[in-house]
Scaffold this active site. Structure first.
Site, short mmCIF file in Angstrom:
data_model
loop_
_atom_site.label_atom_id
_atom_site.label_comp_id
_atom_site.label_asym_id
_atom_site.label_seq_id
_atom_site.Cartn_x
_atom_site.Cartn_y
_atom_site.Cartn_z
N ASP A 8 5.72 -15.57 11.28
CA ASP A 8 4.69 -16.59 11.10
C ASP A 8 4.39 -17.16 12.49
O ASP A 8 5.14 -16.94 13.44
CB ASP A 8 5.25 -17.67 10.16
CG ASP A 8 4.37 -18.90 10.10
OD1 ASP A 8 3.17 -18.75 9.83
OD2 ASP A 8 4.89 -20.00 10.33
N ASP A 10 2.44 -20.78 13.30
CA ASP A 10 2.58 -22.23 13.40
C ASP A 10 3.93 -22.68 12.85
O ASP A 10 4.27 -22.36 11.70
CB ASP A 10 1.47 -22.94 12.63
CG ASP A 10 0.09 -22.64 13.17
OD1 ASP A 10 -0.61 -23.58 13.54
OD2 ASP A 10 -0.29 -21.46 13.23
N ASP A 166 8.76 -20.63 8.71
CA ASP A 166 9.34 -21.98 8.63
C ASP A 166 9.03 -22.70 7.33
O ASP A 166 9.36 -23.88 7.21
CB ASP A 166 8.81 -22.84 9.80
CG ASP A 166 7.34 -23.18 9.64
OD1 ASP A 166 6.52 -22.26 9.38
OD2 ASP A 166 6.99 -24.38 9.73
#
Length: 213
Positions: A8, A10, A166
């Site tokens: 991922d 961001d 995250d």
């Protein structure tokens, strides 16, 4: 043996929260609406920028109002991608080691594809093999379609891939694609969210990812 990692963006590779908040609050300011806090924007990101703006605007805002605010967000964000955004500590070193070891690296984001591509070129040129942001007509994460497209380009089988993110969206993306889900605890979401959404492994530091290969 893992040959491939899909990250991922961001909250995983880059801390983009300040610039996302700046763009969202610019669009709100044009409408004489109160700004959103960093913590609010932290909760709102992860499902694409249209959903971010929908959550920032007052409840009940029309599609037309959301689209107009989104257009202002996009224009401002494209001009302010690098104001405060930085890689998390240890990420540059991790990507350099992965490159030296011959590990294939992809990046998959629900962020606008143009912004995703620009950020990777700016911060990680030469360290990422495939970059995939939000595309019209292709479902966003946690749908596994885009993840599988990256795997096809990299020539990777599910059992060879670590998916690293995250958020709960990322953990569900990994599970939907049949990949090992690694949750990172330095990003936008909590350890509890990662566990609740099926993280197979957790990393508190980027270097720990090397031990999972």
């Amino acid at each position: 043996m893992k040959t491939t990692i899909i990250f991922d963006l961001d909250g995983t590779l880059l801390n983009t929260l300040g610039d996302l908040r700046g763009a969202a609050n610019y669009a709100l300011r044009l409408r004489n609406l109160p700004p959103r806090t960093t913590e609010e924007v932290r909760r709102f990101v992860g499902n694409g920028v249209r959903n971010l703006m929908r959550r920032c605007l007052p409840a009940g805002s029309s599609d037309e109002e959301i689209d107009a605010a989104l257009a202002d967000f996009k224009k401002y964000y494209a001009e302010h991608l690098y104001d405060t955004t930085v890689p998390y500590d240890g990420i540059q070193e991790l990507l350099s080691i992965l490159r030296k070891r011959g590990i294939k690296v992809g990046v998959l984001s629900n962020k606008l594809n143009s912004a995703t591509q620009a950020l990777i070129r700016h911060f990680f040129r030469g360290k990422v093999d495939v970059v995939f942001g939000e595309h019209s007509g292709i479902p966003r994460k946690p749908d596994p379609t885009s993840c599988r497209m990256i795997m096809e380009q990299l020539g990777a089988k599910p059992e060879e891939v670590l998916y690293i993110g995250d958020s709960g969206v990322d953990m569900n993306t990994a599970r939907n694609a049949g990949l090992t889900a690694v949750g990172v605890t330095w990003g936008f979401r909590s350890r509890e969210e990662l566990i609740d959404n099926g993280a197979d492994l957790l990393a508190d530091l980027p270097v720990q990812i090397l031990m999972m290969l």
